[in-house]
Design a protein around this motif. Structure first.
Motif, PDB file in Angstrom:
ATOM      1  N   MET A  70      45.623 124.105  -2.435  1.00  0.00           N
ATOM      2  CA  MET A  70      46.586 123.002  -2.527  1.00  0.00           C
ATOM      3  C   MET A  70      47.664 123.337  -3.541  1.00  0.00           C
ATOM      4  O   MET A  70      47.368 123.875  -4.608  1.00  0.00           O
ATOM      5  N   ASN A  71      48.899 123.029  -3.225  1.00  0.00           N
ATOM      6  CA  ASN A  71      49.991 123.294  -4.145  1.00  0.00           C
ATOM      7  C   ASN A  71      49.989 122.273  -5.261  1.00  0.00           C
ATOM      8  O   ASN A  71      49.840 121.076  -5.037  1.00  0.00           O
ATOM      9  N   ILE A  72      50.182 122.765  -6.489  1.00  0.00           N
ATOM     10  CA  ILE A  72      50.104 121.865  -7.637  1.00  0.00           C
ATOM     11  C   ILE A  72      51.483 121.564  -8.216  1.00  0.00           C
ATOM     12  O   ILE A  72      51.604 120.910  -9.244  1.00  0.00           O
ATOM     13  N   GLY A  73      52.537 122.058  -7.552  1.00  0.00           N
ATOM     14  CA  GLY A  73      53.882 121.803  -8.037  1.00  0.00           C
ATOM     15  C   GLY A  73      54.281 120.354  -7.827  1.00  0.00           C
ATOM     16  O   GLY A  73      53.659 119.606  -7.063  1.00  0.00           O
ATOM     17  N   THR A  74      55.348 119.927  -8.506  1.00  0.00           N
ATOM     18  CA  THR A  74      55.789 118.538  -8.411  1.00  0.00           C
ATOM     19  C   THR A  74      57.189 118.410  -7.833  1.00  0.00           C
ATOM     20  O   THR A  74      57.611 117.313  -7.503  1.00  0.00           O
ATOM     21  N   GLN A  75      57.928 119.515  -7.679  1.00  0.00           N
ATOM     22  CA  GLN A  75      59.293 119.437  -7.176  1.00  0.00           C
ATOM     23  C   GLN A  75      59.304 119.361  -5.658  1.00  0.00           C
ATOM     24  O   GLN A  75      58.631 120.136  -4.985  1.00  0.00           O
ATOM     25  N   PRO A  76      60.067 118.401  -5.089  1.00  0.00           N
ATOM     26  CA  PRO A  76      60.144 118.318  -3.623  1.00  0.00           C
ATOM     27  C   PRO A  76      60.714 119.595  -3.032  1.00  0.00           C
ATOM     28  O   PRO A  76      61.534 120.269  -3.653  1.00  0.00           O
ATOM     29  N   TYR A  77      60.300 119.912  -1.837  1.00  0.00           N
ATOM     30  CA  TYR A  77      60.751 121.116  -1.146  1.00  0.00           C
ATOM     31  C   TYR A  77      61.729 120.684  -0.071  1.00  0.00           C
ATOM     32  O   TYR A  77      61.372 119.961   0.845  1.00  0.00           O
ATOM     33  N   ILE A  78      62.977 121.110  -0.157  1.00  0.00           N
ATOM     34  CA  ILE A  78      64.015 120.547   0.700  1.00  0.00           C
ATOM     35  C   ILE A  78      64.104 121.222   2.072  1.00  0.00           C
ATOM     36  O   ILE A  78      64.709 120.678   2.975  1.00  0.00           O
ATOM     37  N   PRO A  95      49.232 130.198   4.003  1.00  0.00           N
ATOM     38  CA  PRO A  95      48.216 129.283   3.455  1.00  0.00           C
ATOM     39  C   PRO A  95      47.420 128.561   4.538  1.00  0.00           C
ATOM     40  O   PRO A  95      46.205 128.374   4.407  1.00  0.00           O
ATOM     41  N   GLU A  96      48.090 128.163   5.635  1.00  0.00           N
ATOM     42  CA  GLU A  96      47.411 127.449   6.717  1.00  0.00           C
ATOM     43  C   GLU A  96      46.392 128.353   7.409  1.00  0.00           C
ATOM     44  O   GLU A  96      45.252 127.936   7.676  1.00  0.00           O
ATOM     45  N   ALA A  97      46.771 129.587   7.713  1.00  0.00           N
ATOM     46  CA  ALA A  97      45.857 130.505   8.392  1.00  0.00           C
ATOM     47  C   ALA A  97      44.630 130.798   7.539  1.00  0.00           C
ATOM     48  O   ALA A  97      43.491 130.837   8.043  1.00  0.00           O
ATOM     49  N   LEU A  98      44.832 130.988   6.245  1.00  0.00           N
ATOM     50  CA  LEU A  98      43.694 131.242   5.359  1.00  0.00           C
ATOM     51  C   LEU A  98      42.780 130.025   5.270  1.00  0.00           C
ATOM     52  O   LEU A  98      41.549 130.160   5.276  1.00  0.00           O
ATOM     53  N   ASP A  99      43.366 128.833   5.203  1.00  0.00           N
ATOM     54  CA  ASP A  99      42.563 127.615   5.156  1.00  0.00           C
ATOM     55  C   ASP A  99      41.752 127.414   6.433  1.00  0.00           C
ATOM     56  O   ASP A  99      40.680 126.810   6.413  1.00  0.00           O
ATOM     57  N   ARG A 100      42.250 127.925   7.551  1.00  0.00           N
ATOM     58  CA  ARG A 100      41.530 127.820   8.817  1.00  0.00           C
ATOM     59  C   ARG A 100      40.435 128.871   8.952  1.00  0.00           C
ATOM     60  O   ARG A 100      39.727 128.897   9.960  1.00  0.00           O
ATOM     61  N   LEU A 125      52.540 129.235  -4.044  1.00  0.00           N
ATOM     62  CA  LEU A 125      53.570 129.319  -3.005  1.00  0.00           C
ATOM     63  C   LEU A 125      53.368 128.309  -1.879  1.00  0.00           C
ATOM     64  O   LEU A 125      54.274 128.091  -1.073  1.00  0.00           O
ATOM     65  N   ASP A 126      52.207 127.688  -1.813  1.00  0.00           N
ATOM     66  CA  ASP A 126      51.866 126.747  -0.745  1.00  0.00           C
ATOM     67  C   ASP A 126      52.697 125.467  -0.892  1.00  0.00           C
ATOM     68  O   ASP A 126      52.578 124.749  -1.881  1.00  0.00           O
ATOM     69  N   LYS A 127      53.533 125.173   0.100  1.00  0.00           N
ATOM     70  CA  LYS A 127      54.399 123.986   0.074  1.00  0.00           C
ATOM     71  C   LYS A 127      54.000 122.939   1.097  1.00  0.00           C
ATOM     72  O   LYS A 127      54.734 121.975   1.335  1.00  0.00           O
ATOM     73  N   ARG A 128      52.836 123.097   1.734  1.00  0.00           N
ATOM     74  CA  ARG A 128      52.494 122.226   2.857  1.00  0.00           C
ATOM     75  C   ARG A 128      52.406 120.761   2.484  1.00  0.00           C
ATOM     76  O   ARG A 128      52.686 119.886   3.315  1.00  0.00           O
ATOM     77  N   ASN A 129      52.040 120.457   1.262  1.00  0.00           N
ATOM     78  CA  ASN A 129      51.815 119.072   0.881  1.00  0.00           C
ATOM     79  C   ASN A 129      52.992 118.444   0.140  1.00  0.00           C
ATOM     80  O   ASN A 129      52.889 117.314  -0.333  1.00  0.00           O
TER      81      ASN A 129
END
Length: 225
Positions: free
Chosen positions: A1-9, A152-157, A215-219
């Protein structure tokens, strides 16, 4: 899970995993302008033309063109990975705004310690686009879709990266020649800091690396442009 707080545009890509009756895998990734799809034999003529153009290949690996036989060997290897249900291989890239015209290829592979500046397994990416499509932001769309979402999605699967050691990768590690300003700018903009300079493919190359977790921006939410 991404722990960043800045929105990804940047808009999030649509990613589809399709498994066949024999365990073969097809992945389709759609961005605003592009579609990336698991390479198949029907793409071979496009790949031969792509890799035989010296301008396209100028800053890729050793910087030389590939023969038709070399290209066929590589493409068959990548197809075999997909047929064996592996999610890390080559994608044929088409432009959705130009009647799905083939514009290039991108490969996801293992970065092995044997040829690495570091001792850890990482994921590497190699891109080749037709030079007439350079400077349009399309290469960056490819990079964002793979680095921030697909990997990130492929690894999580549960998909495993083919590597000599069988280790699970923790980082994405990318390189670029110092004079490849577009790639250097793209890797930095995606949040990969420069961590080293190495000799590779007969040239000095800059190395950029960051953890997949960061690097994971999915969330992260998408902002309207």
């Amino acid at each position: 899970m991404n722990i960043g707080t800045q929105p990804y545009i940047d808009s999030k890509p649509d990613i589809r995993f399709e498994t066949g009756d024999k365990g073969d895998l097809t992945v389709v990734i759609q961005t605003k302008d592009l579609e990336m799809k698991s390479v198949t034999q029907k793409n071979l003529p496009d790949y031969i033309r792509l890799f035989s153009d010296p301008t396209n290949m100028e800053k890729y690996r050793e910087g030389g063109v590939w023969s038709a036989d070399q290209t066929k060997e590589h493409v068959n290897t990548w197809i075999n990975l997909w047929q064996n249900g592996n999610a890390f291989s080559a994608f044929a890239i088409t432009n959705r705004n130009e009647d799905d015209q083939f514009i290039g290829s991108v490969l996801i592979k293992a970065w092995e310690p044997a040829d690495s500046w570091d001792s850890c397994i990482a994921i590497a990416i190699g891109r080749v686009l037709y030079h007439k499509h350079w400077g349009k932001g399309l290469g960056k769309q490819v990079a964002i879709a793979l680095v921030n979402y697909y990997i990130p999605e492929a690894l999580d699967r549960g998909y495993k990266l083919p590597s000599l050691s069988g280790e699970t990768p923790k980082n994405i590690t990318l390189t670029a020649r110092e004079d490849n300003h577009a790639s250097v700018k793209t890797w930095k903009s995606l949040g990969l800091p420069q961590v080293a300079t190495i000799e590779r493919f007969g040239r000095e190359r800059l190395v950029f690396s960051e953890t997949i977790e960061k690097l994971d921006k999915r969330n992260l939410p998408v902002l309207s442009q």
